[in-house]
Write an enzyme that holds these catalytic residues in place. Structure first.
Site, PDB file in Angstrom:
ATOM      1  N   ASN A   5       0.831  -1.212   0.000  1.00 59.84           N
ATOM      2  CA  ASN A   5       0.000   0.000   0.000  1.00 59.84           C
ATOM      3  C   ASN A   5       0.865   1.262   0.000  1.00 59.84           C
ATOM      4  OD1 ASN A   5      -2.035   1.838   0.241  1.00 59.84           O
ATOM      5  ND2 ASN A   5      -2.391   1.485   2.423  1.00 59.84           N
TER       6      ASN A   5
ATOM      7  N   HIS B 162     -10.796   4.288   4.978  1.00 56.94           N
ATOM      8  CA  HIS B 162      -9.452   4.496   5.511  1.00 56.94           C
ATOM      9  C   HIS B 162      -9.451   5.761   6.379  1.00 56.94           C
ATOM     10  CE1 HIS B 162      -5.178   5.587   5.588  1.00 56.94           C
ATOM     11  NE2 HIS B 162      -4.985   4.279   5.494  1.00 56.94           N
TER      12      HIS B 162
ATOM     13  N   GLU C  36      -7.210  -0.943  12.658  1.00 54.68           N
ATOM     14  CA  GLU C  36      -5.944  -0.289  12.959  1.00 54.68           C
ATOM     15  C   GLU C  36      -6.215   1.082  13.565  1.00 54.68           C
ATOM     16  OE1 GLU C  36      -1.965  -0.223  10.286  1.00 54.68           O
ATOM     17  OE2 GLU C  36      -3.634   0.911   9.488  1.00 54.68           O
TER      18      GLU C  36
ATOM     19  N   GLY D 169       2.547  -1.263  12.198  1.00 56.28           N
ATOM     20  CA  GLY D 169       3.926  -1.440  12.630  1.00 56.28           C
ATOM     21  C   GLY D 169       4.734  -2.470  11.889  1.00 56.28           C
TER      22      GLY D 169
END
Lengths: 230, 230, 230, 230
Positions: free
Chosen positions: A12, A95, A143, A180
């Site tokens: 991404n 997103h 996330e 991460g």
């Protein structure tokens, strides 16, 4: 639509790259994905979708956002049929940088189904993830916004708790964990912890050698898959 | 940047067309624009900009919207540098279907200047047009939202009043009039009334033969220009 | 509408206070404003406007935002007529935390004129301020977002440049300067530099004794006015 | 928080009324609600909440919208603590005219819980209602946007299907049905069909005698409750 092959991997690059640089990364991803028995997604800015789709064979080219509108007067808007026409096969929705009204998320997910795009839907919290789970996304990425771009992967307890709560509502959803991820080792680790897929942005685009890092990560997916990861 | 050559013409298919159909219309526009001494703009959805820019030579390929952000984390956003990289040379801003916060309009116009894109900025009223005029757009399109897609062109008084009020604030701006353009005759008429440029959406895409209508309109621009239109 | 009496002062507690605490601050402002020959504005959250308007006599009670809609189906929206009915006599528009689309700013300013509310319109840059100046606000507050809440007042050059550029477009507008006002001395200084009005948020609400600080500032306005400040 | 007493009734004047006219309607509702064994909600624009809360005793005064932010710099925003301070005991969220991003809906519902406000959350479709059900609103109002303000109540099949699907996900939620309520008879009918509560806007505010119509409806709730409606 064919089931997504697990454990999947999501490249991404967001808006860090475009044009020739992005195409080169896509070509490297395409080569790394060749012959693998799991799916590799590759997201691209709208202007680059056509070229990447035309020049790769082993990637699920993925749009970074879309709207629910139809072909017509929409000036400067992102129509699902256009994405499909350009070669996209999946789309990110909700997103953190394009968070959607619930009413629009519902309609946009219906449109994705209509035109045959896989949906990767993001959640900022477990509460949000559970609400989204009811709407049947193909992939759910949970996330917390404040972890995006951070250098530590989610703690095991968080990963397993997320998966368990989402699957309790809807076991068909694939749960992706991407916070991460910096190295192939992170990729291996998070899949062994139970992630059905993972992915990366800055770990790749900010690496000394993005193409090499991308290959390392895809190899780690393969290794984890063989070692019994989901 | 080179001055725009008047009276210019804007082909604006919005989201009525994409892919091969849009490319074919662009090729027809490109042929019609060849050798003309005025500029022809052609807007395209983001996914189609690259292909149209690569396959035409006489058009100012124009994006339908953009944002002020820079390359980086922007996921699914429209970065000016990406548009330029794809071949765009101009951008619409503040269209009725993508109306902007004033603070964003200011910043996006600065970014357009920075990357070298002509700006075509839309206004919904004369009051709005005058505020925009202070910001130095290249082209100002003053078209009340409730006239978009209507079958009548703006009355002469409206056209001349708009032009006069905008020029009083900033004489460097080109004033475009596009409401109700359906035929070559409308194009000729509006330029003779003082419009420095005009353009069309539904009059072209909904015509029996869009390519023929587009040629008729571009020919009418030429005729008006020779007859002394601006 | 009566002309605003200069140099005016704006008490703007934003959402730091509400209910009884806010009413007490308003009562102190009302007492300090009594008999002064300049105007004192006092902003209030929507729920507090009625009570403050009913219990004060010397303040221009000011709403912190509004929309252009009319009485009717608007559920949870801020209708101009409601604000007037509650006792507001002025309204902030386009504040950095409620920045408006240009098309909405134009319409909302027209509505303010219609119902008889003074407008205090905010700009984030000189370019934005100049565009707003064309729209005839009563007061224009030009305060770069990154200075809000900071502890330094704008440099003299910035103050004078802002005023000059705005007045060049529209000399009828009152130009307010509010960045970095912490004490009565700051108030005096900024008015002597040419500000036609000033105001304060955190310097008051975060002071050890907000009511005393507010009195100190209003006294400083009076002193500056007598010393020949605008 | 005390359980809501069923079948509840929601008087929702939206922005049709304010000031004295709204207060008079609230006083009539307060009188009609006195001594009833079910709850009557009464929504008010922000500027009117304080006065209505101070002058009524038998109503759950309800805000028409709010945000998740906290006391502080929010200029012109709707802070939950302010609503509570003003006397509100419930809040509408995600109404069609104030539809929320999912991430904001989640956070705003958490804030409502934190400050002790009942939540009435709106859905535009059954899919949206199911996603919201996961988030534990007190009341869920499932009303397709295109039915709002229409003169026909939802068909029995729609009512029962909605209730069944929402309760399957979360049986604790009260399901409200309000489309097309025009008379006391409609109120009685929809409760007998299974609605746990209902409410009205235009049927009341556009009635020849709004106060009489409101009493008629509240009496119908009582009658339906005694007849065994939920």
């Amino acid at each position: 639509m064919k089931p997504i092959r697990k454990p999947f991997f999501m490249v991404n690059p967001k808006s860090y790259l475009c044009g020739k640089n992005l195409l080169n990364l896509a070509l490297a991803a395409d080569a790394a994905a060749m012959g693998k028995d799991f799916d590799v997604f590759f997201t691209a800015p709208f202007v680059d979708i056509t070229r990447i789709a035309e020049n790769t064979q082993n990637l699920i080219v993925t749009a970074q956002h879309m709207e629910s509108i139809k072909m017509g007067r929409g000036m400067g808007h992102i129509v699902p049929e256009m994405l499909v026409g350009a070669g996209a096969r999946a789309v990110f929705l909700n997103h953190a940088e394009n968070s959607l009204k619930l009413v629009d998320l519902v309609q946009t997910m219906e449109r994705a189904k209509e035109v045959g795009l896989y949906t990767i839907v993001c959640a900022d919290s477990i509460a949000e993830a559970k609400a989204i789970a009811v709407l049947n996304p193909d992939i759910l990425l949970c996330e917390p916004t404040d972890l995006i771009g951070k250098a530590t992967i989610s703690p095991t307890s968080y990963i397993q708790q997320t998966i368990q709560q989402i699957k309790a509502i809807n076991p068909d959803i694939l749960v992706m964990q991407a916070a991460g991820i910096r190295t192939g080792e992170d990729v291996y680790h998070v899949i062994m912890e139970g992630a059905e897929g993972t992915g990366c942005t800055s770990g790749i685009v900010c690496a000394d050698n993005p193409q090499a890092m991308l290959r390392e990560m895809i190899d780690a997916v393969e290794k984890a898959g063989k070692a019994g990861g989901k």
